[in-house]
Design a protein around this motif. Structure first.
Motif, PDB file in Angstrom:
ATOM      1  N   PHE A  22       0.827  -1.183   0.000  1.00 17.55           N
ATOM      2  CA  PHE A  22       0.000   0.000   0.000  1.00 17.55           C
ATOM      3  C   PHE A  22       0.871   1.247   0.000  1.00 17.55           C
ATOM      4  N   PHE A  23       0.414   2.242  -0.702  1.00 24.31           N
ATOM      5  CA  PHE A  23       1.074   3.533  -0.709  1.00 24.31           C
ATOM      6  C   PHE A  23       0.088   4.536  -0.147  1.00 24.31           C
ATOM      7  N   GLU A  24       0.572   5.533   0.529  1.00 25.61           N
ATOM      8  CA  GLU A  24      -0.311   6.568   1.030  1.00 25.61           C
ATOM      9  C   GLU A  24       0.195   7.908   0.525  1.00 25.61           C
ATOM     10  N   SER A  25      -0.714   8.680  -0.031  1.00 23.20           N
ATOM     11  CA  SER A  25      -0.360   9.976  -0.585  1.00 23.20           C
ATOM     12  C   SER A  25      -1.467  10.962  -0.270  1.00 23.20           C
ATOM     13  N   SER A  26      -1.137  12.054   0.355  1.00 18.73           N
ATOM     14  CA  SER A  26      -2.099  13.110   0.679  1.00 18.73           C
ATOM     15  C   SER A  26      -3.325  12.560   1.397  1.00 18.73           C
ATOM     16  N   GLY A  27      -3.099  11.613   2.290  1.00 20.15           N
ATOM     17  CA  GLY A  27      -4.214  11.073   3.057  1.00 20.15           C
ATOM     18  C   GLY A  27      -5.057  10.053   2.320  1.00 20.15           C
ATOM     19  N   HIS A  28      -4.711   9.710   1.080  1.00 22.36           N
ATOM     20  CA  HIS A  28      -5.452   8.718   0.303  1.00 22.36           C
ATOM     21  C   HIS A  28      -4.650   7.430   0.243  1.00 22.36           C
ATOM     22  N   GLU A  29      -5.322   6.335   0.491  1.00 17.75           N
ATOM     23  CA  GLU A  29      -4.655   5.045   0.404  1.00 17.75           C
ATOM     24  C   GLU A  29      -4.770   4.523  -1.013  1.00 17.75           C
ATOM     25  N   LEU A  30      -3.694   3.982  -1.523  1.00 15.69           N
ATOM     26  CA  LEU A  30      -3.641   3.483  -2.885  1.00 15.69           C
ATOM     27  C   LEU A  30      -3.171   2.045  -2.850  1.00 15.69           C
ATOM     28  N   ASN A  31      -3.959   1.145  -3.389  1.00 16.99           N
ATOM     29  CA  ASN A  31      -3.616  -0.271  -3.431  1.00 16.99           C
ATOM     30  C   ASN A  31      -2.968  -0.567  -4.773  1.00 16.99           C
ATOM     31  N   VAL A  32      -1.719  -1.041  -4.755  1.00 16.95           N
ATOM     32  CA  VAL A  32      -0.982  -1.320  -5.983  1.00 16.95           C
ATOM     33  C   VAL A  32      -0.586  -2.787  -5.993  1.00 16.95           C
ATOM     34  N   ASP A  33      -0.951  -3.490  -7.041  1.00 18.77           N
ATOM     35  CA  ASP A  33      -0.531  -4.867  -7.247  1.00 18.77           C
ATOM     36  C   ASP A  33       0.216  -4.932  -8.566  1.00 18.77           C
ATOM     37  N   VAL A  34       1.269  -5.704  -8.603  1.00 27.69           N
ATOM     38  CA  VAL A  34       2.060  -5.867  -9.815  1.00 27.69           C
ATOM     39  C   VAL A  34       2.032  -7.341 -10.203  1.00 27.69           C
ATOM     40  N   HIS A  35       1.701  -7.614 -11.472  1.00 28.60           N
ATOM     41  CA  HIS A  35       1.620  -8.985 -11.965  1.00 28.60           C
ATOM     42  C   HIS A  35       2.229  -9.058 -13.358  1.00 28.60           C
ATOM     43  N   GLU A  36       2.828 -10.192 -13.649  1.00 26.07           N
ATOM     44  CA  GLU A  36       3.240 -10.460 -15.022  1.00 26.07           C
ATOM     45  C   GLU A  36       1.980 -10.814 -15.800  1.00 26.07           C
ATOM     46  N   LEU A  37       1.835 -10.269 -16.969  1.00 27.71           N
ATOM     47  CA  LEU A  37       0.652 -10.515 -17.791  1.00 27.71           C
ATOM     48  C   LEU A  37       1.115 -11.000 -19.155  1.00 27.71           C
ATOM     49  N   ARG A  38       0.761 -12.219 -19.480  1.00 29.59           N
ATOM     50  CA  ARG A  38       1.173 -12.803 -20.766  1.00 29.59           C
ATOM     51  C   ARG A  38       0.063 -12.592 -21.797  1.00 29.59           C
ATOM     52  N   TRP A  39       0.422 -12.017 -22.919  1.00 32.49           N
ATOM     53  CA  TRP A  39      -0.568 -11.791 -23.962  1.00 32.49           C
ATOM     54  C   TRP A  39      -0.617 -12.944 -24.949  1.00 32.49           C
ATOM     55  N   ASP A  40       0.244 -13.938 -24.806  1.00 39.38           N
ATOM     56  CA  ASP A  40       0.208 -15.088 -25.699  1.00 39.38           C
ATOM     57  C   ASP A  40      -0.630 -16.230 -25.118  1.00 39.38           C
TER      58      ASP A  40
END
Length: 88
Positions: free
Chosen positions: A1-19
């Protein structure tokens, strides 16, 4: 989680295969943002890349690339527009 200016931001990172036609196993979407970097170097992947973004219900997608083959890259942009993407 990141917090910026009092707002919580949920960030997920995934590998995405287009094949592959499968969705991400850990997240169904829709996603607020998909970021792809340097993925349009082979024209045979243009349609699979765009179909993958559509399949995941993305609200916004940023695809960045280094200009190598301007004519082919313009064809990617035209294809994206035909599929309903806004290209800037």
């Amino acid at each position: 989680f990141f917090e910026s200016s009092g707002h919580e931001l949920n960030v997920d990172v995934h590998e995405l295969r287009w094949d592959s036609e499968s969705k991400l196993p850990s997240a169904e979407g829709p996603f607020d943002l998909i970021v792809a970097s340097d993925v349009i170097y082979l024209s045979e992947y243009y349609i699979p890349i765009l179909e993958t973004v559509l399949r995941h219900g993305c609200k916004e997608c940023i695809i960045s690339y280094e200009e190598r083959k301007p004519d082919e890259e313009r064809s990617f942009e035209k294809l994206a527009q035909q599929l309903g993407f806004s290209v800037t």
